[in-house]
Design a protein around this motif. Structure first.
Motif, PDB file in Angstrom:
ATOM      1  N   GLY A  68       0.799  -1.220   0.000  1.00 52.07           N
ATOM      2  CA  GLY A  68       0.000   0.000   0.000  1.00 52.07           C
ATOM      3  C   GLY A  68       0.831   1.269   0.000  1.00 52.07           C
ATOM      4  O   GLY A  68       0.311   2.359   0.192  1.00 52.07           O
ATOM      5  N   SER A  69       2.133   1.141  -0.260  1.00 49.80           N
ATOM      6  CA  SER A  69       2.999   2.315  -0.198  1.00 49.80           C
ATOM      7  C   SER A  69       3.445   2.842  -1.560  1.00 49.80           C
ATOM      8  O   SER A  69       3.869   3.986  -1.665  1.00 49.80           O
ATOM      9  CB  SER A  69       4.240   2.018   0.648  1.00 49.80           C
ATOM     10  OG  SER A  69       5.003   0.990   0.062  1.00 49.80           O
ATOM     11  N   ARG A  93       6.316   8.034  -6.622  1.00 51.68           N
ATOM     12  CA  ARG A  93       5.565   8.606  -5.510  1.00 51.68           C
ATOM     13  C   ARG A  93       5.279   7.471  -4.531  1.00 51.68           C
ATOM     14  O   ARG A  93       4.867   6.388  -4.930  1.00 51.68           O
ATOM     15  CB  ARG A  93       4.243   9.195  -5.994  1.00 51.68           C
ATOM     16  CG  ARG A  93       4.389  10.471  -6.753  1.00 51.68           C
ATOM     17  CD  ARG A  93       3.005  11.038  -7.152  1.00 51.68           C
ATOM     18  NE  ARG A  93       3.174  12.300  -7.837  1.00 51.68           N
ATOM     19  CZ  ARG A  93       3.359  12.421  -9.153  1.00 51.68           C
ATOM     20  NH1 ARG A  93       3.361  11.352  -9.929  1.00 51.68           N
ATOM     21  NH2 ARG A  93       3.534  13.603  -9.695  1.00 51.68           N
ATOM     22  N   MET A  94       5.471   7.732  -3.260  1.00 50.31           N
ATOM     23  CA  MET A  94       5.268   6.724  -2.222  1.00 50.31           C
ATOM     24  C   MET A  94       4.465   7.348  -1.081  1.00 50.31           C
ATOM     25  O   MET A  94       4.255   8.564  -1.045  1.00 50.31           O
ATOM     26  CB  MET A  94       6.625   6.248  -1.677  1.00 50.31           C
ATOM     27  CG  MET A  94       7.588   5.692  -2.694  1.00 50.31           C
ATOM     28  SD  MET A  94       7.217   4.030  -3.227  1.00 50.31           S
ATOM     29  CE  MET A  94       7.589   3.096  -1.757  1.00 50.31           C
ATOM     30  N   VAL A 127       1.802   9.400   4.864  1.00 57.23           N
ATOM     31  CA  VAL A 127       2.593  10.591   4.542  1.00 57.23           C
ATOM     32  C   VAL A 127       3.219  10.383   3.162  1.00 57.23           C
ATOM     33  O   VAL A 127       3.993   9.449   2.964  1.00 57.23           O
ATOM     34  CB  VAL A 127       3.696  10.835   5.591  1.00 57.23           C
ATOM     35  CG1 VAL A 127       4.561  12.022   5.199  1.00 57.23           C
ATOM     36  CG2 VAL A 127       3.086  11.018   6.977  1.00 57.23           C
ATOM     37  N   PRO A 128       2.877  11.266   2.197  1.00 58.08           N
ATOM     38  CA  PRO A 128       3.436  11.105   0.854  1.00 58.08           C
ATOM     39  C   PRO A 128       4.890  11.581   0.782  1.00 58.08           C
ATOM     40  O   PRO A 128       5.296  12.499   1.491  1.00 58.08           O
ATOM     41  CB  PRO A 128       2.536  11.979  -0.012  1.00 58.08           C
ATOM     42  CG  PRO A 128       1.987  12.992   0.919  1.00 58.08           C
ATOM     43  CD  PRO A 128       1.922  12.358   2.278  1.00 58.08           C
ATOM     44  N   TYR A 129       5.653  10.927  -0.087  1.00 57.12           N
ATOM     45  CA  TYR A 129       7.025  11.340  -0.365  1.00 57.12           C
ATOM     46  C   TYR A 129       7.405  10.815  -1.742  1.00 57.12           C
ATOM     47  O   TYR A 129       6.662  10.053  -2.356  1.00 57.12           O
ATOM     48  CB  TYR A 129       7.998  10.859   0.716  1.00 57.12           C
ATOM     49  CG  TYR A 129       8.132   9.353   0.848  1.00 57.12           C
ATOM     50  CD1 TYR A 129       9.209   8.684   0.270  1.00 57.12           C
ATOM     51  CD2 TYR A 129       7.196   8.607   1.558  1.00 57.12           C
ATOM     52  CE1 TYR A 129       9.343   7.312   0.387  1.00 57.12           C
ATOM     53  CE2 TYR A 129       7.336   7.234   1.687  1.00 57.12           C
ATOM     54  CZ  TYR A 129       8.402   6.583   1.107  1.00 57.12           C
ATOM     55  OH  TYR A 129       8.538   5.234   1.222  1.00 57.12           O
ATOM     56  N   VAL A 130       8.553  11.229  -2.223  1.00 55.13           N
ATOM     57  CA  VAL A 130       9.062  10.806  -3.525  1.00 55.13           C
ATOM     58  C   VAL A 130      10.422  10.162  -3.289  1.00 55.13           C
ATOM     59  O   VAL A 130      11.227  10.649  -2.494  1.00 55.13           O
ATOM     60  CB  VAL A 130       9.187  12.018  -4.485  1.00 55.13           C
ATOM     61  CG1 VAL A 130       9.889  11.632  -5.771  1.00 55.13           C
ATOM     62  CG2 VAL A 130       7.820  12.609  -4.767  1.00 55.13           C
ATOM     63  N   ILE A 131      10.678   9.053  -3.994  1.00 54.09           N
ATOM     64  CA  ILE A 131      11.949   8.350  -3.813  1.00 54.09           C
ATOM     65  C   ILE A 131      12.517   7.925  -5.168  1.00 54.09           C
ATOM     66  O   ILE A 131      11.774   7.514  -6.043  1.00 54.09           O
ATOM     67  CB  ILE A 131      11.765   7.127  -2.879  1.00 54.09           C
ATOM     68  CG1 ILE A 131      13.082   6.651  -2.307  1.00 54.09           C
ATOM     69  CG2 ILE A 131      11.063   6.001  -3.562  1.00 54.09           C
ATOM     70  CD1 ILE A 131      13.434   7.340  -1.038  1.00 54.09           C
TER      71      ILE A 131
END
Length: 151
Positions: free
Chosen positions: A36-37, A58-59, A64-68
């Motif tokens: 689910g991430s 996008r994760m 909490v959204p973040y970009v990796i």
């Protein structure tokens, strides 16, 4: 095997090339993600073809959204693919053909290269337990997707 290697396997009724095609396409990772991430791909190749390629995704973690950005660190067409981000942790898929034309897929969360700080964070946040659950769910989704694609 140590607790720094979390692995699960599943047998898929699809040839390795079909399974690998899904894994080597970063745009399909959210299709099979059981944690689910994983969200959508921001940049990267349509198909990974070599070690060293990168893709940005996008994760979200704990909503909490973040970009990796991930870098491919292992690559053998139709057999093995692994990537990592800024930590040394690897997400690896190994494919083994079965006698009946299917594929045994093993997914591993590998933290053996992690430094002490990264290992402490992974343990404190219970990522080992959470990743095992995600791996099992991902493999089930990968099986369903590959078998549908092969049909």
């Amino acid at each position: 095997m140590t607790d720094q290697l979390i692995s699960e396997s599943i047998t898929v009724d699809a040839p390795p090339a079909v399974v690998f095609g899904i894994l080597a396409d970063p745009r399909q990772h959210n299709r099979i993600d059981g944690s689910g991430s994983v969200g959508s791909v921001i940049s990267g190749p349509e198909r990974i073809t070599a070690k060293g390629q990168t893709f940005t995704v996008r994760m979200k973690l704990f909503h909490v959204p973040y970009v990796i950005m991930n870098r491919v660190v292992e690559y053998e067409a139709d057999r093995r693919i692994a990537w990592r981000h800024f930590t040394a942790n690897r997400w690896r898929y190994e494919l083994e053909p079965t006698a009946d034309g299917g594929t045994t897929v093993t997914e591993t969360f590998d933290t053996t290269r992690a430094n002490t700080l990264t290992d402490a964070v992974v343990r404190r946040a219970k990522f080992y337990e959470r990743n095992r659950e995600g791996i099992v769910a991902t493999l089930e989704r990968l099986k369903k997707a590959a078998e549908a694609d092969a049909a």
